[in-house]
Every structure is written in C-alpha cells, then in structure tokens.
Design a protein around this motif. Sequence first.
Motif, PDB file in Angstrom:
ATOM      1  N   GLY A  67       0.817  -1.193   0.000  1.00  0.00           N
ATOM      2  CA  GLY A  67       0.000   0.000   0.000  1.00  0.00           C
ATOM      3  C   GLY A  67       0.852   1.244   0.000  1.00  0.00           C
ATOM      4  O   GLY A  67       2.071   1.192   0.203  1.00  0.00           O
ATOM      5  N   ALA A  68       0.202   2.386  -0.254  1.00  0.00           N
ATOM      6  CA  ALA A  68       0.884   3.675  -0.281  1.00  0.00           C
ATOM      7  C   ALA A  68       0.645   4.378   1.047  1.00  0.00           C
ATOM      8  O   ALA A  68      -0.318   5.143   1.203  1.00  0.00           O
ATOM      9  CB  ALA A  68       0.380   4.510  -1.449  1.00  0.00           C
ATOM     10  N   LEU A  69       1.492   4.101   2.007  1.00  0.00           N
ATOM     11  CA  LEU A  69       1.338   4.719   3.321  1.00  0.00           C
ATOM     12  C   LEU A  69       1.652   6.207   3.274  1.00  0.00           C
ATOM     13  O   LEU A  69       1.072   6.999   4.016  1.00  0.00           O
ATOM     14  CB  LEU A  69       2.237   4.027   4.344  1.00  0.00           C
ATOM     15  N   HIS A  70       2.573   6.577   2.385  1.00  0.00           N
ATOM     16  CA  HIS A  70       2.933   8.000   2.215  1.00  0.00           C
ATOM     17  C   HIS A  70       2.880   8.316   0.724  1.00  0.00           C
ATOM     18  O   HIS A  70       3.909   8.410   0.061  1.00  0.00           O
ATOM     19  CB  HIS A  70       4.326   8.285   2.778  1.00  0.00           C
ATOM     20  N   HIS A 103       3.660   2.931  -3.941  1.00  0.00           N
ATOM     21  CA  HIS A 103       3.659   1.934  -2.875  1.00  0.00           C
ATOM     22  C   HIS A 103       5.002   1.986  -2.149  1.00  0.00           C
ATOM     23  O   HIS A 103       6.067   1.922  -2.777  1.00  0.00           O
ATOM     24  CB  HIS A 103       3.411   0.538  -3.453  1.00  0.00           C
ATOM     25  N   ASP A 104       4.935   2.089  -0.856  1.00  0.00           N
ATOM     26  CA  ASP A 104       6.170   2.206  -0.081  1.00  0.00           C
ATOM     27  C   ASP A 104       6.228   1.236   1.094  1.00  0.00           C
ATOM     28  O   ASP A 104       7.170   1.253   1.863  1.00  0.00           O
ATOM     29  CB  ASP A 104       6.356   3.632   0.425  1.00  0.00           C
ATOM     30  N   MET A 152       1.067  -1.511   8.513  1.00  0.00           N
ATOM     31  CA  MET A 152       0.085  -1.776   7.469  1.00  0.00           C
ATOM     32  C   MET A 152      -1.317  -1.865   8.061  1.00  0.00           C
ATOM     33  O   MET A 152      -2.286  -1.342   7.490  1.00  0.00           O
ATOM     34  CB  MET A 152       0.443  -3.058   6.736  1.00  0.00           C
ATOM     35  N   ALA A 153      -1.442  -2.510   9.222  1.00  0.00           N
ATOM     36  CA  ALA A 153      -2.747  -2.615   9.867  1.00  0.00           C
ATOM     37  C   ALA A 153      -3.258  -1.238  10.280  1.00  0.00           C
ATOM     38  O   ALA A 153      -4.457  -0.940  10.136  1.00  0.00           O
ATOM     39  CB  ALA A 153      -2.655  -3.534  11.080  1.00  0.00           C
ATOM     40  N   LEU A 166      11.290  -2.924  -5.756  1.00  0.00           N
ATOM     41  CA  LEU A 166      10.703  -4.187  -5.312  1.00  0.00           C
ATOM     42  C   LEU A 166       9.246  -4.314  -5.720  1.00  0.00           C
ATOM     43  O   LEU A 166       8.774  -5.400  -6.051  1.00  0.00           O
ATOM     44  CB  LEU A 166      10.815  -4.319  -3.791  1.00  0.00           C
ATOM     45  N   PHE A 167       8.522  -3.211  -5.706  1.00  0.00           N
ATOM     46  CA  PHE A 167       7.088  -3.269  -5.956  1.00  0.00           C
ATOM     47  C   PHE A 167       6.785  -3.585  -7.417  1.00  0.00           C
ATOM     48  O   PHE A 167       5.825  -4.304  -7.713  1.00  0.00           O
ATOM     49  CB  PHE A 167       6.438  -1.953  -5.518  1.00  0.00           C
ATOM     50  N   GLY A 168       7.601  -3.062  -8.333  1.00  0.00           N
ATOM     51  CA  GLY A 168       7.430  -3.417  -9.735  1.00  0.00           C
ATOM     52  C   GLY A 168       7.801  -4.866  -9.995  1.00  0.00           C
ATOM     53  O   GLY A 168       7.113  -5.582 -10.735  1.00  0.00           O
ATOM     54  N   GLU A 169       8.905  -5.320  -9.367  1.00  0.00           N
ATOM     55  CA  GLU A 169       9.315  -6.721  -9.508  1.00  0.00           C
ATOM     56  C   GLU A 169       8.262  -7.659  -8.944  1.00  0.00           C
ATOM     57  O   GLU A 169       7.972  -8.715  -9.529  1.00  0.00           O
ATOM     58  CB  GLU A 169      10.639  -6.927  -8.785  1.00  0.00           C
TER      59      GLU A 169
END
Length: 267
Positions: free
Chosen positions: A78-81, A97-98, A126-127, A192-195
């Motif tokens: 998710g995109a926390l920031h 996404h971070d 995340m929660a 990492l998110f794209g991979e």
Amino acid sequence: MILRRPTTYLEFQSNLIKSIPKRTFQTLRCLSTSSPPSSSPSSSSSSSSSPTAPTPTTADKVRSLWRSTAQPVAIITGALHPTSTSPDHDHDHDHDHDHGATLSSLSSISLSPPLVAFSLRLPSRMATFLSSPSRSRKKFFRAHLLSPSQEDLARTFARQRPLPSSARPSPPPTDPATWDPEVDRTMFPTQLFGELRKGCVGWMECEVLEEGVVDLGSLRDGDGEGEGVGTKSRLFVARVRECVVNERKEGEGGSLVYWEQAYRAVR
C-alpha cells in the motif's frame, strides 16, 4: 531260573515317584506357588511423580492443523505515504507503494461480491494504515499471490534475512551482508514493488470495507479461549476491485506456499 510276578500299574507308579529326586519336587513346588513379580516401589513412585504433558487447547490443535496444511503466500502492499495528491488510485504507479507485508492468511470468502479476508498481527504499520479512517483517500491495497521464484521477496517483506546466494531464486533486493530488519523498518526499495507485481502469479486491487475491520484480541470462545496478552491481531475484509492474472511461459507455472513453517514451491 526265578520268575517274578508282573508289576501292577500302581506299583509301577509308586516306584517311578520314588526314583525322582526330592530337589526336583521342591523346584516344581516353588514354580507352581510363586506369584508374578510386582513392580518395585522405586519404579512405581517414579512413574507417578513424573510430570504429565499439558492437555492441548483448541487453539493449539487449530495451529497444528493449519501448519500441516499448505497455505498460499501473499504480499499486500500500500501507499502509506503517497506522492500523488489525487484521491483516485492508479495501480500503475508502483512508486506510490512504499510498504508491504507477507502473510499466509489471505483467503477468498466470496465470489459474488468478490471479497477477500486476512489478518495482521499487531502492532503493524500496514494494519494501522488500513484501519485508519480517511475521507480524502480510500484504503486501497494490492494483494499479490507469489510465484515459486519469489521466496526472497516473501522473506524481505516478512522482515526475514534473505536466502544464501546459492539457494536464492532471484537477485536479492538488498545486500544480505548489510540488511538489518531492525533498522530497515520504514521503507522498502521502490524497485521491489514493480518486480513483485510483474513476477507474481496474479494480483488483486482491493478496498477495505468500512465494516470489515475487526479486532480479534478481545474475542473469546465458549471455553474462555482466545488470543492472549501480547498476541493481538486484526481481521480485514476487503472488496476486490480489479484482478489480473499474469501470463507465464511454459514451465513457469506453480505458486509459493507456506507449509510446516517453511516456504515451498508447488508446480
């Protein structure tokens, strides 16, 4: 020539008994009157004093059952920031996404409407992100079902040390010699998110339901069992907004599962 009268049966039996040594009679008498050996006091006392194993609780049995059953491994991100100020979510923006988390509790609970559910142990960034109310931005997240070659990513997002290079199925996201899960607790490398999205079996874009957040720490069943102190977790129910199944070449099928406390590839 002297003739002897025939020996009667009674005389023959009497002579036979007289010919048997007395020691033999004593041995037979002892064997017939002896009782089976009883356990010694020391052995009985030691068995009675040995501690008994505690009776497994229902939670123990459920944990053992699920450990014996292979579960699909997923990573939610998710995109926390978020870097974008737009409230609309665009799944093509992997750089937004971070943060992410590895879990084996993701499951489909409905197809009409399409719903998924999972739990996260607390405390969890995340929660907190998924359960915090926000009027300006909906709580979207992406759930990825991992392929057999993504064990290293599963370990990375689970805050576990990467596999040794000889056993690693894909290039390491960080240097295993310098990676410290206690220090690197805030951001994951952007690439990492794209991979993750391109190499997984498939991914789902999901939105947490407003009524789909349940704290499990306070739940107790009829036997008084439940989560103990320090083992609180939170349940999430989300609607699937989009689902993509990645195309893979022949021989690249299968998925990554978690079974008997280890990652395993199923092909």
